[in-house]
Design a protein around this motif. Structure first.
Motif, short mmCIF file in Angstrom:
data_model
loop_
_atom_site.label_atom_id
_atom_site.label_comp_id
_atom_site.label_asym_id
_atom_site.label_seq_id
_atom_site.Cartn_x
_atom_site.Cartn_y
_atom_site.Cartn_z
N ASP A 153 0.81 -1.22 0.00
CA ASP A 153 0.00 0.00 0.00
C ASP A 153 0.84 1.27 0.00
O ASP A 153 0.38 2.33 -0.41
CB ASP A 153 -0.92 0.03 1.23
CG ASP A 153 -1.97 -1.07 1.15
OD1 ASP A 153 -2.27 -1.50 0.01
OD2 ASP A 153 -2.46 -1.50 2.21
N THR A 154 2.06 1.16 0.51
CA THR A 154 2.92 2.35 0.59
C THR A 154 4.19 2.09 -0.21
O THR A 154 4.51 0.94 -0.53
CB THR A 154 3.32 2.65 2.05
OG1 THR A 154 4.16 1.56 2.50
CG2 THR A 154 2.11 2.77 2.96
N ASP A 157 6.38 -0.31 1.67
CA ASP A 157 5.95 -1.71 1.52
C ASP A 157 6.42 -2.27 0.18
O ASP A 157 6.90 -3.40 0.08
CB ASP A 157 4.42 -1.84 1.55
CG ASP A 157 3.84 -1.59 2.92
OD1 ASP A 157 4.63 -1.53 3.89
OD2 ASP A 157 2.59 -1.43 3.01
#
Ligand code: GLN
Length: 340
Positions: A153-154, A157
């Motif tokens: 999601d980031t 990540d």
């Protein structure tokens, strides 16, 4: 191409897939040929060390190492085989493999494209020319799009997923070269521009600046020629790392990745490469090349001086020599009645 061959059930075909067979020659022959090829091209003076990423300009034109890793786990090395350098574009097939593995081969093709461009690695024209604005994952535009599709999601990540995945391919914990990363981040406005152009066509699947940042980190991961050979041998071994025994990606993923390499791994020289070497390969601007002989193993080479397309001069010569002398060329055959 969503409806391409829509009558064909790819899962059904995959389940019944047979593969061609064969192995590398005996270990002593492999080591002897590697040393012979290295000695043959060591003093070749052609090519220029890349300097568009300032930190790469410090590389010595003398560095020259190579390794072969077989699918039975044999590791053969010569010269500066353990010298570390930033992986650069040689990361592209491995991150593409991780994405194909998590998205599926058809979805990856639909969103990224898999045709050859015939244009330089940082081409903007290639984006404009393609009807659906996809390119292929071996050139910068397609590679940044590929990184944008990495699970997570980031940006952190995604970066962790990439580093873990590349490390599994290499069979050891890889690390980033902070100096190369900082240097490329200060000079990569073209890649940022490419990411924003793709974004304008809805072909970027994460924030374009964050995706370019993760892509730049991925290109700055430190590897040696031996690491490249282990990584390539994993693609040659149906997705299982032959040194660690760990499954990294599915066998069906390897096949797709190698097909894209065959069409675009050496950029606009991919046709000449296939004509000479007859194997899928991938080059990077810091001087690495990985070449995969499906079912048999892989060759990793490292020598910084590059030709005009950005491919290592000595690496190409040595790989061609090894492909011929180890019997790796996928297109070579001999009349049945002449075989021993
Ligand atoms: N990081 C480099 C770039 O994006 C990789 C290019 C290459 O290795 N050919 O410009």
């Amino acid at each position: 191409m969503p409806d391409r061959w829509s009558d064909v059930d790819e899962g059904e075909l995959d389940a019944h897939m047979l593969v061609s067979t064969g192995h590398l020659p005996a270990d002593t022959d492999v080591q002897a040929l590697l040393e012979e090829g290295h000695a043959r091209y060591r003093s070749l003076g052609d090519g220029v060390v890349a300097d568009y990423i300032p930190a790469l300009a410090c590389a010595s034109p003398e560095w020259f190492g190579a390794a072969i890793v077989g699918t039975r786990g044999g590791v053969f090395q010569v010269g500066d085989a353990r010298h570390e350098f930033s992986i650069q574009s040689v990361s592209k097939p491995f991150v593409f493999a991780l994405v194909v593995d998590s998205l599926g081969a058809d979805e990856a093709r639909r969103r990224l494209g898999v045709n050859s461009t015939g244009l330089p690695f940082n081409s903007v024209m290639a984006i404009e020319l393609g009807d659906d604005r996809t390119i292929n994952p071996m050139v910068n535009a397609g590679a940044i799009a590929t990184t944008s599709l990495v699970p997570g999601d980031t940006a952190d990540d995604k970066w962790r997923f990439v580093l873990r995945g590349l490390s599994r391919f290499a069979g050891r914990a890889l690390a980033i070269d902070d100096e190369v990363y900082a240097s490329e981040m200060s000079s990569n406005r073209r890649n940022q521009g490419i990411a924003h152009l793709l974004d304008s066509y809805d072909r970027m699947y994460f924030d374009p600046d964050a995706a370019t940042d993760v892509y730049t980190r991925q290109c700055s991961v430190r590897v040696s020629a031996t690491d490249l050979a282990v990584m390539g041998a994993t693609l040659a071994d149906g997705g299982v790392n032959p040194v660690t025994g760990e499954r990294v990606v599915a066998a069906s993923t390897c096949r797709r990745v190698l097909a894209v390499l065959a069409t675009a791994g050496l950029y606009e020289h991919s046709g000449d490469w296939l004509y000479d070497v007859g194997l899928p390969g991938k080059s990077g601007v810091s001087g690495g090349i990985v070449t995969i002989a499906p079912g048999k193993g892989a060759v990793g080479t490292f020598s910084p001086p590059l030709d005009v397309a950005g491919n290592s001069v000595r690496g190409q010569r040595l790989t061609r020599f090894l492909s011929d002398r180890l019997g790796l060329n996928l297109f070579a055959s001999q009349p049945e009645h002449e075989r021993g």
